[in-house]
Write an enzyme that holds these catalytic residues in place. Structure first.
Site, PDB file in Angstrom:
ATOM      1  NE  ARG A 178       6.667  -4.431  13.602  1.00 19.94           N
ATOM      2  CZ  ARG A 178       6.349  -3.953  12.412  1.00 19.94           C
ATOM      3  NH1 ARG A 178       5.169  -3.434  12.195  1.00 19.94           N
ATOM      4  NH2 ARG A 178       7.234  -3.995  11.442  1.00 19.94           N
ATOM      5  CB  CYS A 220       2.919  -3.181   7.373  1.00 19.57           C
ATOM      6  SG  CYS A 220       2.889  -3.290   9.180  1.00 19.57           S
ATOM      7  CB  CYS A 265     -10.902   3.597  15.177  1.00 17.35           C
ATOM      8  SG  CYS A 265     -10.658   3.778  13.387  1.00 17.35           S
TER       9      CYS A 265
END
Length: 324
Positions: free
Chosen positions: A266, A194, A63
């Protein structure tokens, strides 16, 4: 004053519909987002989560944003899985400081069988403290998912990161479809999802919009949608990425709120680079969850004193944990 459109909670979104909303005059977009937010949440309550890295560094994934990837020279030393007793002790401190959810992250592509007993014990121990539990461990197999569900895991975090189009520019060791497969497996197990992404990685605005379309069109909306603002880290391919403009970030928050009206949205990584005014605008746009504590895995985060000061200035209170 603009009229607010009424959207079915479970409508399927097209990219064109979402883009039209995203590109609306900012005041109209914010009015719509705040109206949707008030229909589903107390606008002056924000849920507090705490995040702990239970296994840091050495991840085989590449990543481009991550300090924990073994592919990048970031100076971060890999660690072993944390002792269960230490995790419970840290969770106890977080609960006593006002956090209602405890999130535990391990830098793995997927957990090994030898680690699952400890991971399960962490979930059970944190649940016993009266907190919600969340884990992010990479990809899972069916047996691992079932064990986490049996242990009482409330949430599993597995971000899609960006749009399907842009995904291969950021990660090559795992496909976009792999992310969706894990999410579906977790959903079918009964664990809450999530799932969000990261903005400011060099993507186009349409990629941010398309990422939210993907999330909003899942079989169920993720119960928690973290929106991260990239923290450029030296040694990673995205170390020199151009920051996203604050207003553009607020548009993403507002769009997420409208498209997933009952989800907790969030403000995750990147808050250290946000002014109080930018955070206030994000709360107005529908953000109603933050991470508290000085660090997020390996990145800096505003201290709890600073967060509580901002909350007092804005008249915001921590959201209490709902009865399980």
């Amino acid at each position: 004053m603009p009229e607010t459109q009424s959207f079915d909670d479970r409508r399927l979104w097209t990219l064109e519909e979402a883009r039209a909303l995203h590109d609306a005059p900012l005041n109209d977009l914010l009015f719509q987002a705040q109206s949707v937010h008030r229909q589903n949440f107390d606008p002056n309550k924000v849920q507090l989560s705490r995040l702990l890295s239970i296994k840091t560094g050495g991840c085989p994934e590449d990543c481009g944003y991550c300090s924990q990837s073994a592919h990048h020279e970031t100076g971060l030393q890999a660690s072993k899985l944390m002792d269960v007793r230490r995790v419970i002790a840290e969770a106890t401190k977080a609960r006593d400081a006002g956090a209602s959810r405890y999130c535990m992250g391990a830098a793995w592509r997927n957990p090994k069988a030898r680690d699952m007993d400890a991971v399960v014990a962490m979930v059970e121990g944190v649940k016993a403290l009266g907190m919600e539990t969340c884990m992010t461990l990479g990809m899972l197999d069916l047996e691992q998912t079932a064990r986490l569900k049996q242990a009482g895991l409330d949430y599993y975090n597995h971000n899609i990161d960006t749009s399907e189009r842009y995904y291969s520019e950021i990660i090559s060791t795992r496909g976009f479809a792999d992310r969706l497969d894990t999410l579906e497996q977790v959903r079918q197990s009964g664990i809450k999802i999530c799932c969000g992404g990261i903005v400011g990685m060099g993507e186009e605005p349409v990629d941010r919009i398309d990422m939210l379309v993907t999330l909003a069109n899942l079989p169920e909306h993720p119960q928690s949608v973290p929106i991260n603002m990239l923290i450029p880290i030296a040694g990673t391919p995205l170390a020199e990425a151009r920051p996203i403009e604050p207003i553009e970030f607020v548009r993403v928050i507002a769009l997420a709120r409208i498209m997933m009206p009952k989800s907790h949205v969030r403000l995750s990584a990147g808050r250290t680079a946000m002014t109080d005014e930018m955070q206030a605008l994000c709360f107005f746009a529908g953000a109603n969850s933050i991470f508290v504590g000085d660090t997020l895995l390996t990145a800096d985060n505003p201290g709890e004193d600073k967060d509580m000061l901002l909350f007092r200035r804005l008249g915001i209170e921590p959201m209490e944990l709902e009865a399980q």
